[in-house]
Motif scaffolding. Structure first.
Motif, PDB file in Angstrom:
ATOM      1  N   TYR A   1      -0.648   0.134  13.146  1.00  0.00           N
ATOM      2  CA  TYR A   1      -0.917   1.580  13.058  1.00  0.00           C
ATOM      3  C   TYR A   1       0.269   2.375  13.591  1.00  0.00           C
ATOM      4  CZ  TYR A   1      -3.453   6.015  13.572  1.00  0.00           C
ATOM      5  OH  TYR A   1      -3.859   7.330  13.484  1.00  0.00           O
ATOM      6  N   GLN A   2       0.797   1.965  14.744  1.00  0.00           N
ATOM      7  CA  GLN A   2       1.932   2.673  15.353  1.00  0.00           C
ATOM      8  C   GLN A   2       3.174   2.625  14.458  1.00  0.00           C
ATOM      9  OE1 GLN A   2       2.422   0.799  19.188  1.00  0.00           O
ATOM     10  NE2 GLN A   2       0.290   1.216  19.770  1.00  0.00           N
ATOM     11  N   LEU A   3       3.405   1.487  13.837  1.00  0.00           N
ATOM     12  CA  LEU A   3       4.576   1.353  12.973  1.00  0.00           C
ATOM     13  C   LEU A   3       4.450   2.232  11.725  1.00  0.00           C
ATOM     14  CD1 LEU A   3       5.227  -2.476  13.313  1.00  0.00           C
ATOM     15  CD2 LEU A   3       6.758  -0.642  14.045  1.00  0.00           C
TER      16      LEU A   3
ATOM     17  N   LYS B   1       0.830  -1.204   0.000  1.00  0.00           N
ATOM     18  CA  LYS B   1       0.000   0.000   0.000  1.00  0.00           C
ATOM     19  C   LYS B   1       0.869   1.261   0.000  1.00  0.00           C
ATOM     20  CE  LYS B   1      -3.824   0.039  -0.140  1.00  0.00           C
ATOM     21  NZ  LYS B   1      -4.789   0.177  -1.262  1.00  0.00           N
ATOM     22  N   ILE B   2       2.085   1.182   0.553  1.00  0.00           N
ATOM     23  CA  ILE B   2       3.018   2.314   0.459  1.00  0.00           C
ATOM     24  C   ILE B   2       3.326   2.602  -1.008  1.00  0.00           C
ATOM     25  CG2 ILE B   2       5.386   3.085   0.933  1.00  0.00           C
ATOM     26  CD1 ILE B   2       5.242   1.605   3.588  1.00  0.00           C
ATOM     27  N   THR B   3       3.529   1.542  -1.772  1.00  0.00           N
ATOM     28  CA  THR B   3       3.793   1.708  -3.205  1.00  0.00           C
ATOM     29  C   THR B   3       2.601   2.357  -3.909  1.00  0.00           C
ATOM     30  OG1 THR B   3       5.393  -0.093  -3.392  1.00  0.00           O
ATOM     31  CG2 THR B   3       4.143   0.451  -5.363  1.00  0.00           C
TER      32      THR B   3
ATOM     33  N   LEU C   1      -3.040   6.893   7.371  1.00  0.00           N
ATOM     34  CA  LEU C   1      -2.759   5.890   8.390  1.00  0.00           C
ATOM     35  C   LEU C   1      -3.895   4.868   8.497  1.00  0.00           C
ATOM     36  CD1 LEU C   1      -1.112   8.043  11.212  1.00  0.00           C
ATOM     37  CD2 LEU C   1      -0.030   6.186   9.921  1.00  0.00           C
ATOM     38  N   LYS C   2      -5.112   5.331   8.356  1.00  0.00           N
ATOM     39  CA  LYS C   2      -6.254   4.421   8.398  1.00  0.00           C
ATOM     40  C   LYS C   2      -6.212   3.469   7.207  1.00  0.00           C
ATOM     41  CE  LYS C   2      -9.388   7.558  10.865  1.00  0.00           C
ATOM     42  NZ  LYS C   2     -10.614   8.397  10.748  1.00  0.00           N
TER      43      LYS C   2
END
Length: 373
Positions: A365-367, A256-258, A340-341
């Motif tokens: 979530y924290q990471l 999802k970062i990509t 973040l969600k």
């Protein structure tokens, strides 16, 4: 068993060995610029049928076009030349053509099932032009179906031959070299700590990490020929390791970062790995590997030694320094809470099962909150 071959000069002999007459050539957009293009064009076969109509993150519909072309052209051998996407497309095509289930073999719900195929019916040769995924030595492929990433898994799509030709790395764009190399390094590290690791995968992981740590500066900053050969070999070892163990949390976090920030895969994996490793180091009590906490502590120490570091904390610092030296930065979010969600609900639970430390939704979530800048 797969044969690892050094040098494109051996390709004509391989084609003769498998009795190739009509060659199905799967190529990506880099093909016209490759230094080995003339050698491939001159291959002694009766006919070459080229397929290149797919994107870097290949879509099911694009793969289907390749499936129909292979069927209609009656080619007897597949040669994939390119990065991981080209090799993955070729794998999907081969599976769909040979499986009784046809195109359904590469989409849900069959996508992760080991469907019966006779892989010998279509000999498959892979020639990687990047040093990253190690896809030339895995039985997995990635494509997108209805907007979702699918991992296609079948023993019958492992290439029969993997040809390592490091000269192709000489003209790779620098950023691509950085990203693909980091993907290989992350695969080496992740496979080492995976709950599925074996004695065989340990050795592949060790070679991956040691070769990259010894050669990365000369490969990236000097474009050194021998360093390129060693990095390509390291990436292949990484692929062989992941073929046994599968990837873990850093890869699960990356997809999802990509898609959100358009970071190439290797870059996206690498921004998450040190944060995840640091969390695991501080939460050994949450170990889910059946071999236990003491075992996992030992694995972290072995990875650190392979990286030339005194301990895991030092190895994490070293990893971050490599990223800094190569100017590979973390993604920056302008819609932080919304992102973040989205990110924290995107992680593939299957990949997390391979991770040695349990990561629940709050931790995820924290990471991501740390990874985003």
């Amino acid at each position: 068993m797969q044969k690892i071959i050094n040098g494109i000069a051996n390709l004509p002999a391989i084609l003769k060995e498998v009795g190739c007459k009509k060659l199905f050539l799967v190529i990506d957009s880099s093909y016209p610029f490759l230094n080995i293009k003339d050698a491939i064009e001159a291959l002694p076969v009766e006919e070459k049928v080229k397929f290149s109509d797919f994107t870097p993150n290949p879509l099911y519909e694009q793969v289907c076009n390749g499936i129909e072309l292979l069927k209609s052209s009656h080619c007897d051998t597949i040669l994939a030349v390119g990065g991981g996407s080209a090799i993955d497309v070729a794998k999907c095509i081969k599976l769909a053509v040979l499986a009784e289930e046809g195109n359904a073999a590469i989409i849900p719900p069959l996508v992760l099932q080991r469907l019966l195929i006779d892989g010998t019916k279509i000999p498959f040769i892979a020639l990687p032009t990047t040093a990253g995924t190690g896809s030339e030595s895995t039985h997995n492929a990635v494509m997108y179906y209805e907007g979702a990433k699918q991992t296609v898994t079948n023993d019958g799509v492992l290439p029969d031959y993997a040809i390592l030709e490091p000269s192709v790395l000489k003209t790779l764009p620098l950023y691509q070299k950085k990203c693909t190399m980091m993907d290989a390094l992350c695969q080496g590290i992740e496979s080492w700590w995976s709950v599925n690791s074996t004695e065989e995968s340990y050795e592949y992981s060790r070679k991956t990490v040691e070769l990259i740590m010894a050669n990365w500066r000369k490969y990236i900053f000097e474009n050194d020929e021998e360093a390129s050969a060693q990095i390509m070999l390291a990436a292949n070892y990484g692929g062989r390791a992941i073929n046994i163990t599968q990837t873990t949390a850093a890869h699960a976090f990356s997809y999802k970062i990509t898609s959100l920030y358009k970071l190439p895969h290797g870059h996206a994996v690498a921004v998450g790995l040190p944060e995840i490793w640091e969390y695991m180091l501080s939460n050994i009590d949450k170990c889910i590997d059946k071999r236990g906490r003491k075992y996992l502590i030992g694995i972290f120490a072995e990875i650190s030694t392979a990286m030339g570091c005194a301990d895991p904390a030092d190895a994490i610092r070293s990893f971050r320094e490599i990223m800094k030296d190569m100017d590979l930065n973390n993604p920056v979010s302008v819609n932080r809470e919304e992102d973040l969600k989205v990110l924290s609900t995107s992680v593939n639970p299957v990949r997390l099962k391979n991770n040695p430390i349990k990561l629940d939704s709050d931790v995820i979530y924290q990471l991501y909150n740390i990874i985003l800048k």
